[in-house]
Design a protein around this motif. Structure first.
Motif, PDB file in Angstrom:
ATOM      1  N   ASN A 150       0.311  -1.979  -5.172  1.00  0.00           N
ATOM      2  CA  ASN A 150       1.465  -2.861  -5.029  1.00  0.00           C
ATOM      3  C   ASN A 150       1.383  -3.613  -3.702  1.00  0.00           C
ATOM      4  O   ASN A 150       1.231  -3.001  -2.640  1.00  0.00           O
ATOM      5  CB  ASN A 150       2.762  -2.038  -5.092  1.00  0.00           C
ATOM      6  N   THR A 151       1.474  -4.928  -3.752  1.00  0.00           N
ATOM      7  CA  THR A 151       1.279  -5.728  -2.536  1.00  0.00           C
ATOM      8  C   THR A 151       2.397  -5.535  -1.513  1.00  0.00           C
ATOM      9  O   THR A 151       2.183  -5.679  -0.313  1.00  0.00           O
ATOM     10  CB  THR A 151       1.194  -7.228  -2.896  1.00  0.00           C
ATOM     11  N   LYS A 152       3.593  -5.191  -1.983  1.00  0.00           N
ATOM     12  CA  LYS A 152       4.714  -5.004  -1.051  1.00  0.00           C
ATOM     13  C   LYS A 152       4.651  -3.657  -0.348  1.00  0.00           C
ATOM     14  O   LYS A 152       4.801  -3.549   0.868  1.00  0.00           O
ATOM     15  CB  LYS A 152       6.045  -5.143  -1.800  1.00  0.00           C
ATOM     16  N   THR A 153       4.447  -2.591  -1.130  1.00  0.00           N
ATOM     17  CA  THR A 153       4.467  -1.243  -0.547  1.00  0.00           C
ATOM     18  C   THR A 153       3.081  -0.752  -0.144  1.00  0.00           C
ATOM     19  O   THR A 153       2.958   0.230   0.580  1.00  0.00           O
ATOM     20  CB  THR A 153       5.057  -0.229  -1.545  1.00  0.00           C
ATOM     21  N   GLN A 154       2.029  -1.448  -0.616  1.00  0.00           N
ATOM     22  CA  GLN A 154       0.640  -1.045  -0.369  1.00  0.00           C
ATOM     23  C   GLN A 154       0.379   0.386  -0.839  1.00  0.00           C
ATOM     24  O   GLN A 154      -0.315   1.156  -0.176  1.00  0.00           O
ATOM     25  CB  GLN A 154       0.275  -1.208   1.116  1.00  0.00           C
TER      26      GLN A 154
END
Length: 469
Positions: free
Chosen positions: A351-355
């Motif tokens: 996930n790009t937001k939470t990595q």
């Protein structure tokens, strides 16, 4: 096809591998990570069940035998973690040593080990959580704390804690080395309190008969009892030191620090296990220990309610970190297998937001929460053990194979007395597998058959090595 399934990964140094993870863990961080993962269900939960149903006071011998088997395996883990490296634990080592089919099998095996380990620890966590609520006068009804097989509806606390950890991992919680070290301190303080109270309340007559169930026997219902069967069960107590090897990409100096973390944490925890199990069976008769929170239960029987409450609080915090480390290790192995193409790229998405690999975390969390809520503790522990033992056998074999096939490979740490110690590791772990019940073997074989179906229908065609060919 016959040769393709044995294709192996090229040996790369940790410096060549770009994982995107920060190298920040010292050798002591790794040792505390091991202690944090090992000291949990084994000492606070399984000691009582194994003593009451399988070993009696000879539970101490069960821990010695299981610890010895683990020591041989730990030395093999240390050698491969230093020379092969990576974050995939036994899965990654097998890919280099044996080839793709064995790597997939051991990876599939580890999925079972870690997921059921989390569910098992959640069962123990639930017992102590309920104990703490009872101490303050608000106990949960039995139907919400027991699996259907034990007469309840669902073990709600066990399911709930896994779902809470799922949310924490999705948010990208950085359970940093400092937090883990603090939790280890809390756990060790808890154990110290128990030892300080129990040592003055030992009644040697409780150690007689010392071996009420003998060395080993199979009951008419297929269950096994005795010291060796107890060793097979309490072996679960040592699940965790192999989780240290999944931190290879975060270690400052993995070739030096991983062996130290693995061996030192195992040695320390074995001594603690033997001491605590001896005191438990010395303070009360072993027949009274068949509960999910034996340490707190014993202190309650002695009238030390304040100590029991302290123990429960410390254990709740401690078991939470065990679940978090094992849950984390599970997602790392699935992620590694997906990265190699052996599992769908669906599981390799970050996930790009939470990595964080949110898909893997959610899927694992839901499955483990269901298992923890509806399957009893004993059944879970036996199934975890056979998976772990199988992984240990392959790691020991991997040392022997690589000594022959890659004699010039750089080995910063070498398992001593090779091939004797790796061979003893294989033999002892195989023997412990043999002492497990037939039903456990059946479930394990079914799981492996499902894995082989997945491999031959998907993985063999989609692996990165297949595409490279």
């Amino acid at each position: 096809m016959s040769m393709k399934i044995f294709r192996s990964k090229r040996l790369t140094s940790d410096d060549d591998t770009e994982s995107g993870l920060k190298r920040c863990l010292s050798k002591w961080d790794l040792a505390f990570l091991g202690i944090g993962a090992i000291i949990g269900t084994g000492i606070f939960v399984l000691t009582g069940i194994a003593a009451a149903t399988q070993s009696g006071p000879a539970i101490m011998l069960s821990f010695v035998i299981a610890g010895l088997a683990c020591a041989f395996a730990a030395l093999s883990y240390a050698e491969l973690s230093a020379s092969v490296g990576g974050c995939g634990s036994a899965y990654g080592y097998s890919y280099v040593a044996f080839g793709e089919i064995f790597a997939f099998i051991i990876g599939w095996d580890l999925l079972l080990e870690y997921s059921l380990a989390v569910a098992t620890v959640a069962n123990g966590w639930s017992g102590y959580f309920d104990n703490a609520l009872t101490a303050i006068g608000i106990p949960l009804p039995d139907m919400l704390t027991k699996a259907p097989k034990l007469g309840g509806l669902i073990n709600l606390p066990a399911s709930a804690i896994i779902l809470i950890l799922m949310i924490l991992l999705i948010m990208g919680v950085k359970h940093s080395a400092k937090v883990n070290n603090a939790m280890v301190f809390v756990k060790l303080l808890t154990i110290t309190v128990f030892i300080a109270v129990a040592v003055f309340n030992v009644h040697p007559e409780n150690w007689h008969p010392f071996m009420p169930f003998g060395w080993f026997q199979t009951l008419p219902d297929g269950k096994t009892t005795g010291v060796l069967a107890g060793a097979s069960l309490v072996f679960f107590a040592y699940v965790g030191f192999d989780a240290v090897s999944t931190a290879g990409d975060e270690a400052n100096n993995p070739q030096r620090d991983l062996p130290f973390g693995i061996v030192s944490s195992l040695s320390f925890c074995t001594a603690i296990y033997i001491l605590v199990s001896g005191l438990l069976t010395g303070v009360v008769n072993y027949t009274e220990l068949n509960v999910s929170s034996p340490v707190a239960h014993v202190l309650n029987l002695l009238g030390y309610n304040w100590a029991s409450a302290l123990i429960s609080t410390g254990v709740i915090a401690g078991l939470t970190t065990v679940m978090l480390v094992l849950y984390y290790a599970l997602t790392r192995i699935i992620f590694a297998m997906s990265r190699d193409g052996l599992l769908s790229p669906f599981f390799g998405e970050v996930n790009t937001k939470t990595q964080t690999p949110v898909r893997v975390i959610v899927l694992c969390g839901i499955i483990m929460a269901i298992a923890a809520g509806f399957i009893p503790l004993g059944d879970l522990a036996e199934l975890v053990n056979i998976g772990t033992l199988a992984a240990f056998v392959l790691v020991c074999l991997g040392v022997l194979v690589l000594r022959i096939t890659k004699p010039d490979m750089k080995r910063p740490f070498r398992s001593p007395f090779s091939p004797l110690f790796p061979a003893l590791g294989m033999l002892s772990c195989t023997a412990l597998m043999a002492f497990l019940p037939a039903l456990t073997w059946l479930r394990f074989v079914i799981w492996l058959v499902i894995g082989l179906i997945v491999y031959f229908s998907y993985s063999v065609h989609h692996s990165k090595l297949a595409k490279a060919d």
